[in-house]
Design an enzyme around this catalytic site. Sequence first.
Site: not given
Length: 157
Positions: A7, A139, A67
């Site tokens: 992420d 996260d 991502e």
Amino acid sequence: MRIIGIDPGLARVGYGIIEIKNDKKILLDCGVIETGKEKKEEDRLYEIFKDLNELISHWKPNLAAVEKFFFYRSSTTISVVQARGVIMMVLASKKINISEYSPAQIKLTIAGSGKASKKEVLDAVMYNLELNKPPKPDDSADALAIALTKLNEEGFN
């Protein structure tokens, strides 16, 4: 097979590493790479580079899932894009196959709806990895959801 989910961010890069062993998903490690706001941006980017290299050298993942970043009108956009570039460079330099997923793809795959809440995604991560407590910080949980999305694509539901 081992996969790292990432992420991206400048202040915090979430990561989660999952291994498939005997058709079972095993959480090996998760956490964040944090860069201090008091540091210069180039030093923060280097910290991401260095720490991610160390993680990959230690765990030796075969696959990576990151991502996708969508542009928002925000003062942090350029910084996040730069951090993402560093992440992609590290993965490419290690010859790791990279897949990218949008937030909606991740939510749809993990929780069954592209508009799933953070809690629904977290619950799905905990269920898929048979965890008794949620991974912290958020996260790292997001990074695990990203990794699980790739594993789902690979046929490990």
